[in-house]
Motif scaffolding. Structure first.
Motif, PDB file in Angstrom:
ATOM      1  N   ASN A  32       5.923  -1.463   4.509  1.00  0.00           N
ATOM      2  CA  ASN A  32       5.380  -0.471   5.425  1.00  0.00           C
ATOM      3  C   ASN A  32       5.848   0.925   5.021  1.00  0.00           C
ATOM      4  O   ASN A  32       7.047   1.194   5.011  1.00  0.00           O
ATOM      5  N   ALA A  56      -3.741   5.655   0.722  1.00  0.00           N
ATOM      6  CA  ALA A  56      -4.058   4.286   1.125  1.00  0.00           C
ATOM      7  C   ALA A  56      -5.089   3.675   0.171  1.00  0.00           C
ATOM      8  O   ALA A  56      -4.980   2.501  -0.205  1.00  0.00           O
ATOM      9  N   ALA A  99      -3.929  -0.064   0.229  1.00  0.00           N
ATOM     10  CA  ALA A  99      -3.102  -0.413   1.385  1.00  0.00           C
ATOM     11  C   ALA A  99      -3.923  -0.409   2.665  1.00  0.00           C
ATOM     12  O   ALA A  99      -4.976   0.227   2.758  1.00  0.00           O
ATOM     13  N   GLU A 117       1.093  -7.334   3.776  1.00  0.00           N
ATOM     14  CA  GLU A 117       0.572  -6.532   2.667  1.00  0.00           C
ATOM     15  C   GLU A 117       1.168  -5.127   2.720  1.00  0.00           C
ATOM     16  O   GLU A 117       2.099  -4.854   3.476  1.00  0.00           O
ATOM     17  N   ILE A 118       0.631  -4.219   1.919  1.00  0.00           N
ATOM     18  CA  ILE A 118       1.071  -2.816   1.960  1.00  0.00           C
ATOM     19  C   ILE A 118       0.409  -2.151   3.160  1.00  0.00           C
ATOM     20  O   ILE A 118      -0.828  -2.138   3.275  1.00  0.00           O
ATOM     21  N   ASN A 119       1.200  -1.607   4.054  1.00  0.00           N
ATOM     22  CA  ASN A 119       0.693  -0.912   5.232  1.00  0.00           C
ATOM     23  C   ASN A 119       1.103   0.546   5.170  1.00  0.00           C
ATOM     24  O   ASN A 119       2.297   0.845   5.075  1.00  0.00           O
TER      25      ASN A 119
END
Length: 276
Positions: A2, A22, A27, A155-157
């Motif tokens: 995050n 993002a 992300a 996941e990537i946030n």
């Protein structure tokens, strides 16, 4: 992982960095600036789900209440007040802590729920997008932010935080593994950047800095980063092309020149935040 994107003040380009980064990082984009969530204006996702955000508030049974005032005395938020022959409730000041119900010896208090905002989720350019929207005239954004950040994916946030260093930002940072601080090369930008730096240090969050509207010179923010040994993730050049695209509500990452800039920022983000 995050990643929180924040700034000491509004207008530095925080949402510009968040939305485009993002896309570069592939992300999930999460807009926590619930009082003015404008990331969707650029990403333009198709909203697929909408969920109400509810908060609790006390309901007083006037027929059972003896006006002892215990509920008024225990309320730390001044949401209850005793006036002559009544107990008044100021709904929007209530934090739903439940203390008033606990101290009421006569069972005169119960709790109901009311809507203060909503959560919208959708997809744009192959990334998941979500945002919180606080209803007009509501004073407390934190419940919406908490609901928005609940059950984040593995996941990537990328968390687009509210501007400044208020409690709204603090509650957004609780979920962050790393932070990107966006600033501009001005005295005001540096002043508020220092406050944001102190905030992430207080929470022991790894961070780096992105300079927006960079003049290409050895400006005061770059000198500050060197002196304080803070990682500089990169810069976004100050130019007319950027301003034109932004004014049209277009995403910068769709433009080849800007795509190169944000791909570099993406790569450097991984290095500065020690991200494997």
């Amino acid at each position: 992982m995050n990643i929180a994107v924040l700034s000491g003040k509004g207008g530095t380009g925080k949402t510009t960095v968040s939305t485009n980064l993002a896309l570069a990082l592939k992300a999930n984009y999460i807009d926590c600036d619930v009082e003015e969530p404008n990331g969707f204006l650029f990403l333009k996702p198709k909203v697929e789900t909408e969920e109400k955000v509810m908060v609790e508030y006390p309901v007083i049974d006037d027929n059972n209440c003896n006006l002892c005032g215990a509920c008024v005395n225990v309320c730390e938020f001044n949401a209850l007040a005793k006036v002559k022959d009544d107990i008044m409730l100021f709904q929007k000041l209530c934090h739903g802590c439940g203390a008033c119900e606990i101290v009421c010896k006569y069972g005169s208090l119960t709790y109901d729920k009311r809507e203060i905002g909503k959560i919208e989720k959708g997809v744009a350019k192959n990334i998941s997008c979500s945002r919180g929207i606080l209803n007009i005239s509501e004073p407390m954004a934190v419940p919406v932010i908490r609901e928005l950040l609940k059950n984040l994916s593995d996941e990537i946030n990328l968390i687009d935080c509210p501007p400044g260093t208020s409690c709204n930002v603090v509650n957004s940072l609780k979920y962050a593994d790393g932070a990107i601080l966006v600033t501009e090369p001005s005295e005001f930008g540096l002043h508020d950047l220092k406050m944001a730096v102190e905030l992430v240090k207080m929470h022991n969050i790894p961070f780096g800095i992105v300079i927006n509207k960079d003049d290409g010179k050895d400006n005061i923010v770059k000198k500050y980063c060197r002196e304080e040994k803070i990682g500089l993730i990169g810069t976004i050049p100050y130019g007319k092309d950027t301003a034109v695209l932004y004014s049209k509500g277009e995403i910068l990452y769709d433009d080849m020149q800007h795509k190169i800039v944000f791909d570099k920022l993406s790569k450097k983000t991984r290095e500065v935040l020690l991200w494997s």
